[in-house]
Design a protein around this motif. Structure first.
Motif, PDB file in Angstrom:
ATOM      1  N   LYS A 180       0.830  -1.203   0.000  1.00  0.00           N
ATOM      2  CA  LYS A 180       0.000   0.000   0.000  1.00  0.00           C
ATOM      3  C   LYS A 180       0.863   1.250   0.000  1.00  0.00           C
ATOM      4  O   LYS A 180       0.605   2.218  -0.740  1.00  0.00           O
ATOM      5  CB  LYS A 180      -0.919  -0.025   1.224  1.00  0.00           C
ATOM      6  N   LEU A 181       1.901   1.245   0.810  1.00  0.00           N
ATOM      7  CA  LEU A 181       2.826   2.384   0.878  1.00  0.00           C
ATOM      8  C   LEU A 181       3.598   2.536  -0.422  1.00  0.00           C
ATOM      9  O   LEU A 181       3.712   3.639  -0.971  1.00  0.00           O
ATOM     10  CB  LEU A 181       3.765   2.198   2.068  1.00  0.00           C
ATOM     11  N   LYS A 182       4.128   1.438  -0.932  1.00  0.00           N
ATOM     12  CA  LYS A 182       4.982   1.511  -2.113  1.00  0.00           C
ATOM     13  C   LYS A 182       4.184   1.926  -3.352  1.00  0.00           C
ATOM     14  O   LYS A 182       4.685   2.700  -4.184  1.00  0.00           O
ATOM     15  CB  LYS A 182       5.666   0.161  -2.348  1.00  0.00           C
ATOM     16  N   GLN A 183       2.978   1.443  -3.508  1.00  0.00           N
ATOM     17  CA  GLN A 183       2.175   1.825  -4.667  1.00  0.00           C
ATOM     18  C   GLN A 183       1.808   3.300  -4.622  1.00  0.00           C
ATOM     19  O   GLN A 183       1.833   3.988  -5.640  1.00  0.00           O
ATOM     20  CB  GLN A 183       0.915   0.965  -4.721  1.00  0.00           C
ATOM     21  N   CYS A 184       1.488   3.788  -3.428  1.00  0.00           N
ATOM     22  CA  CYS A 184       1.140   5.204  -3.302  1.00  0.00           C
ATOM     23  C   CYS A 184       2.338   6.088  -3.618  1.00  0.00           C
ATOM     24  O   CYS A 184       2.236   7.033  -4.412  1.00  0.00           O
ATOM     25  CB  CYS A 184       0.621   5.480  -1.893  1.00  0.00           C
ATOM     26  N   LEU A 185       3.490   5.803  -3.013  1.00  0.00           N
ATOM     27  CA  LEU A 185       4.657   6.650  -3.231  1.00  0.00           C
ATOM     28  C   LEU A 185       5.200   6.511  -4.649  1.00  0.00           C
ATOM     29  O   LEU A 185       5.766   7.471  -5.194  1.00  0.00           O
ATOM     30  CB  LEU A 185       5.746   6.305  -2.215  1.00  0.00           C
ATOM     31  N   SER A 186       5.040   5.348  -5.254  1.00  0.00           N
ATOM     32  CA  SER A 186       5.488   5.180  -6.637  1.00  0.00           C
ATOM     33  C   SER A 186       4.752   6.138  -7.564  1.00  0.00           C
ATOM     34  O   SER A 186       5.357   6.778  -8.433  1.00  0.00           O
ATOM     35  CB  SER A 186       5.262   3.733  -7.071  1.00  0.00           C
ATOM     36  N   PHE A 187       3.451   6.249  -7.384  1.00  0.00           N
ATOM     37  CA  PHE A 187       2.690   7.205  -8.191  1.00  0.00           C
ATOM     38  C   PHE A 187       2.982   8.639  -7.775  1.00  0.00           C
ATOM     39  O   PHE A 187       3.070   9.542  -8.617  1.00  0.00           O
ATOM     40  CB  PHE A 187       1.197   6.917  -8.051  1.00  0.00           C
ATOM     41  N   PHE A 188       3.148   8.861  -6.467  1.00  0.00           N
ATOM     42  CA  PHE A 188       3.315  10.218  -5.965  1.00  0.00           C
ATOM     43  C   PHE A 188       4.580  10.874  -6.513  1.00  0.00           C
ATOM     44  O   PHE A 188       4.537  12.017  -6.991  1.00  0.00           O
ATOM     45  CB  PHE A 188       3.351  10.210  -4.438  1.00  0.00           C
TER      46      PHE A 188
END
Length: 1040
Positions: free
Chosen positions: A772-780
């Motif tokens: 959840k963290l990695k997918q969010c920051l990857s897009f961010f």
């Protein structure tokens, strides 16, 4: 049938062998004549197989078979040298068909043999079997079997180990074609072929691996586990499953996917490829499964291993979720086609067909958990879109509505949503019942649900586990029906006032009923908001009527008598508890008994749940809805101060929602939220709720609620402290990073230190499993850098600090490599990734954005020169290789170019690299840099540049760079001891001269070579050049 005459002339034999060559000449041009030539070649083989001789000892000599084999071998040897594709592939296909025909005829001939007689007749067109072909066990060894085994043993096995990849490819291709048509072969030949194919599945050429995988799939499932264990052989399943999952070439994975038998063992690894990186492979998964939904002909169809009844619930849900959730439309279409096939065969079982209610869509829905798996609704809608005849074949008559099951209710709700989204009012009007009739049916099903809950509560102590499970399953089914009916009620036409009043009264009574499940509160509130005249009316109904009726039912006794009897349902009237009378309500909590406290908490939880659902649907402000004041003071504030975990969590959710409609409450609530995040004894679930409320409030009001003492700087310090803490759970850390990303993207709260910590969290191995963290920051990070030049500048300035910080982290296999981390930074800061508004600006942005990676190059070189650098040799190697990938613009300030060039000049002399790869990469970059900026470097000299006042900081930095002592330590000499100076103090000019001599490695001046005084200071190399020692440099340097 007359027997064949044996060819007895040499001339006839030669003619037959010539025909073999002519046949292969024909088949390599087109595949249209293959069947005719297969028959002709088999006829030649049969004729030649009859040509036999005898030795002096009486042994049989297979003259004809040997000549035929020699002719075939000579052709196949030329085939093994042919390149992939074209005529060679057609010859391979033809030869495979010939071997198939040969073995089929051989098996047919063996079936005709009677072992009780000594007479063996030849059947026209089939393999001749002589008396000599029968062994001592009365087993016939046919010419077809001999030809096949000798072909593999004498010719093809040798091609497996060829150094030429073309030969290996053709050999493995021939074997993969033959294994589909082989008859019975000896164990020795089988294990030899199996072992060689296992070696080729690891070949470096992916085309060879693909053909080897196809052949091995034919052998899947025929191995005897005891024989494998005895011979210490690896099972084929492990090898094929590993190649299916990890082979780098999609072609190999697809070859295994298509040829692997589908059964209970292979379906799980096949389904894993539904997440493959290759689109075609993902699509092929559902195509393969569709072909295996049923087995047999149309007259005798049975369910296959891919039929939904043959799959587990987990596998069915995985197929639907991954297929319809794929990002590629072609994959989604293939998955939808598989689900359509499931619908067509849903009435099939091992024992025949099921009753009509179990067929079609309803039968398919029975195979899914409708309460937890929401993706099945998308599957039904996809079927409606692609198959109009299924959509038109559904009828919703009175019988359908009076016999609702969870599956029927789910199907009806999905159908209504499909028509509602398409604005198909005519179809909706035709299928939906009138509101009054629907309200009575909803009341009936809710009464059944209440009876089930009450009955289970009363009999729970007397039931065993199985009976309790059955009763709970029945209760869940009835709750599911009510839930789906409430969702349908949202789409009803409430133009009928009588029906609207009945539904309104029913929903109110359901909300205040003691046995209403929590999962039904939200849909009831959605229906109530649909019935309310306005948002203000909804708040009034909930805050004054429903909450008041729950907290003090005695106050509403007179009001209940005035309600229109047509608008209420007596069966839904909740039974007031004996402890919740007007007298009990006036008691303080300290005066209540334990039973009264428990009932009061239950009522408060219900009220908070209702208020939470209401506040989620309110867009106005608290000031415009005075009815909410009582709820805030009497319900929400006391709840957040309670010690009960569930009640407190609900109170914080409601307080967060109230903060979104009241700025004054938001300012006070934020201060309270900060304190809660710092209390370590608070449960992690509560901290997550509080953090979500904080970010929602900050996003709503921006920095308008960041007042003293909680200023933006205080918030930055608070968030920094939370990010640096390692005690938080994965869920809390994901919410924290997502919230900070939301604040940073619009510029609400931006800080370089927070951005650095977010980058470290993104790459850190401790968050590898926090998807959840990695997918969010990857897009961010992609969106953040693409939105603004300032954002790119922040990220570029953090490259070296983050890179160095990650170098201190212990190596982890799951962590991104140093090269991947550097590559991501270069992608994020590249000027081409910056979003440009075409209406305002054209082309790729230039100027400041183009120089960002130039700044990164300067930071990298400075880190090379840092004597306290924590970079290891491998990290420096990665950075040197990344230098050539940087985007360096043509128009760069002259002073900036010169300063970077001076920094690079210092590296080889003061901080030389320890490996050749780094040296070569750095030298290549410096050479291209000097060539690219030749004009900028033509101006001032280094001394003139550093003498200017504005460059004193750069000059000081360069003066402070001194080579490390151990790098200039003289080599250890053998022999008598000498005193050696190990440290010196030089000026910057002296060190620059030292660099010059160190780069050259020799003295090229003719004067130095002719001077005999220098002969005792030099040691000649093989090329005749003199190499200076450290002491020689000292003599050449001027005195400071």
């Amino acid at each position: 049938m007359p027997g064949r005459t044996r060819p007895d002339s040499q001339t006839n034999t030669e003619e037959l062998l010539l025909e073999v060559s002519e046949i292969f000449d024909q088949v390599q041009n087109t595949s249209a004549n293959h069947q005719k030539n297969i028959v002709a070649l088999h006829k030649i083989f049969v004729d030649l197989a009859q040509l036999r001789g005898r030795t002096k000892d009486g042994d049989t000599i297979l003259i004809g078979e040997r000549k035929f084999e020699q002719a075939i071998y000579s052709i196949l040897l030329r085939l093994l040298e042919s390149k992939k594709g074209g005529p060679g592939d057609r010859v391979v296909k033809f030869f495979g068909g010939f071997v198939k025909c040969l073995n089929e005829k051989g098996r047919s001939q063996m079936a005709q043999i009677s072992m009780q007689t000594s007479q063996y007749h030849f059947i026209a067109g089939e393999d001749p079997i002589d008396e000599d072909d029968i062994d001592e066990y009365n087993v016939a060894y046919t010419p077809a079997a001999r030809f096949t085994e000798r072909l593999l043993d004498k010719l093809l096995f040798k091609g497996f180990v060829s150094k030429e990849k073309v030969t290996r490819y053709r050999t493995v291709q021939l074997c993969s074609e033959l294994v589909f048509n082989l008859g019975e072969i000896e164990n020795r030949i089988y294990y030899e072929l199996r072992g060689r194919l296992l070696c080729r599945i690891s070949d470096k050429e992916h085309t060879i691996r693909s053909q080897a995988a196809i052949a091995l799939c034919k052998f899947f499932g025929i191995d005897d586990p005891e024989e494998l264990k005895e011979n210490q052989l690896e099972p084929l399943s492990e090898v094929l499953f590993e190649s299916l999952a990890y082979d780098p070439q999609a072609e190999v994975r697809r070859a295994i996917l298509v040829n692997l038998p589908v059964n209970k063992i292979t379906i799980p690894p096949i389904l894993e490829r539904s997440r493959d990186v290759d689109v075609t492979t993902r699509k092929l998964v559902y195509t393969v499964l569709e072909r295996n939904v049923t087995i047999g002909d149309e007259e005798e169809l049975t369910i296959g291993f891919a039929h939904p009844r043959a799959l587990s619930m987990e596998l069915r849900e995985s197929i639907v979720r991954n297929g319809l959730g794929d990002r590629n439309e072609n994959v989604r279409a293939a998955a939808a086609k598989l689900i359509e096939r499931w619908v067509e065969t849903a009435d099939m079982t091992d024992n025949g067909k099921v009753p009509g209610d179990e067929s079609g869509l309803v039968g398919l829905l029975k195979m899914f958990d409708l309460r937890t798996d929401k993706i099945i609704g998308d599957a039904i809608i996809r079927i409606f879109e692609s198959n109009p005849h299924i959509l038109n074949g559904i009828t919703f008559n009175d019988t359908y509505w009076t016999s609702l099951t969870p599956e029927k209710a789910f199907l009806a709700r999905t159908y209504v949503e499909f028509c509602d989204n398409r604005k198909d009012d005519a179809r909706l009007e035709a299928i939906l019942p009138v509101v009054t009739s629907f309200a009575f049916r909803l009341q009936e099903h809710f009464n059944d649900l209440v009876d089930s809950i009450r009955s289970l509560d009363q009999d729970s102590c007397d039931l065993d586990d199985e009976a309790r499970y059955l009763r709970q399953d029945e209760l869940d089914s009835r709750e599911s029906v009510v839930l789906e009916m409430l969702k349908i009620a949202i789409s009803l036409d409430y133009g009928d006032e009588i029906g609207r009043r009945k539904m309104d009264s029913l929903i109110r009574d359901m909300l205040i009923h003691d046995f209403l499940p929590d999962d039904l509160v939200a849909p009831c509130m959605e229906v109530l908001s649909r019935l309310a005249d306005s948002e203000r009316d909804l708040i009034r109904v909930v805050a004054i009527e429903i909450v008041q009726a729950l907290r003090d039912p005695g106050d509403d006794e007179d009001e209940d008598q005035d309600i229109d009897p047509d608008a209420s349902f007596d069966s839904l009237a909740p039974t007031p508890p004996p402890t919740r009378s007007r007298k009990a309500a006036s008691k303080s909590r300290e005066e209540m008994s334990e039973a009264e406290k428990a009932h009061a908490d239950k009522i408060d939880k219900r009220c908070l749940r209702i208020c939470e659902s209401m506040l989620e649907r309110v867009n106005g402000t608290l000031e415009n809805n005075s009815s909410l004041d009582g709820i805030v003071k009497e319900l929400i504030y006391p709840a957040v101060q309670r010690k009960d975990g569930d009640l407190r969590e609900q109170g914080f959710r409601c307080l967060g929602l109230i903060s979104l409609i009241s700025k004054n409450i938001a300012k006070m609530a934020l201060a309270f939220f900060i304190k809660q995040t710092k209390i370590e004894r608070n449960p992690e679930e509560l901290r997550v709720i509080v953090m979500q409320a904080v970010f929602d409030t900050l996003m709503k009001y921006d920095q308008g609620v960041m007042v003293e003492p909680h200023t933006p700087a205080a918030w930055i310090g608070h968030f920094t402290q939370l990010l640096e803490s390692d005690d938080s759970s994965e869920e809390f850390r994901a919410v924290l990073c997502m919230g900070l990303a939301k604040l940073a993207l619009p510029g609400v709260l931006v800080d370089e230190n927070i951005m650095k910590l977010l980058l470290i969290d993104y790459f850190s191995p401790k968050n590898v499993k926090n998807q959840k963290l990695k997918q969010c920051l990857s897009f961010f990070f992609q969106a953040y850098c693409a939105s603004s030049i300032d954002n790119q500048e922040i990220i570029s300035s953090l490259f070296m600090p983050v890179f160095c910080a990650l170098c201190d982290v212990d190596d982890d296999d799951e962590m991104a490599s140093s090269a991947q981390i550097a590559g991501m930074f270069l992608d994020w800061t590249h000027p081409n990734t910056l979003y440009v508004d075409k209406e305002k600006e054209q082309g790729v942005p230039t100027g400041e954005s183009s120089c960002l990676q130039f700044t990164i190059a300067r930071d990298i070189v400075k880190e090379f020169l840092n004597k306290d650098s924590k970079l290891f040799k491998d990290h420096k190697k990665v950075l040197c290789q990344q230098l050539s990938k940087l985007y360096l613009p043509n128009d760069v300030d002259e002073d900036t170019v010169r300063y970077l060039n001076l920094l690079m000049d210092k590296v080889p002399s003061c901080r030389p690299f320890a490996d050749a790869v780094s040296k070569n990469a750095f030298a290549k970059f410096q050479s291209s840099f000097v060539k690219k900026y030749e004009k900028q470097l033509e101006g001032l000299s280094a001394a003139e540049y550093l003498s200017h006042e504005e460059h004193q900081a750069e000059a000081q930095f360069l003066n402070d760079i001194i080579p490390l002592e151990d790098e200039f330590a003289p080599p250890v000499r053998r022999g008598r001891k000498r005193s050696v100076v190990t440290s010196y103090s030089y000026t910057m000019v002296q060190w620059e001269l030292m660099v010059i001599f160190r780069r050259s490695g020799s003295v090229t001046s003719s004067a130095a070579e002719d001077d005999p005084s220098t002969s005792n200071k030099t040691a000649r190399t093989r090329k005749g050049k003199a190499k200076y020692e450290l002491g020689d440099y000292i003599d050449l340097l001027p005195v400071s």
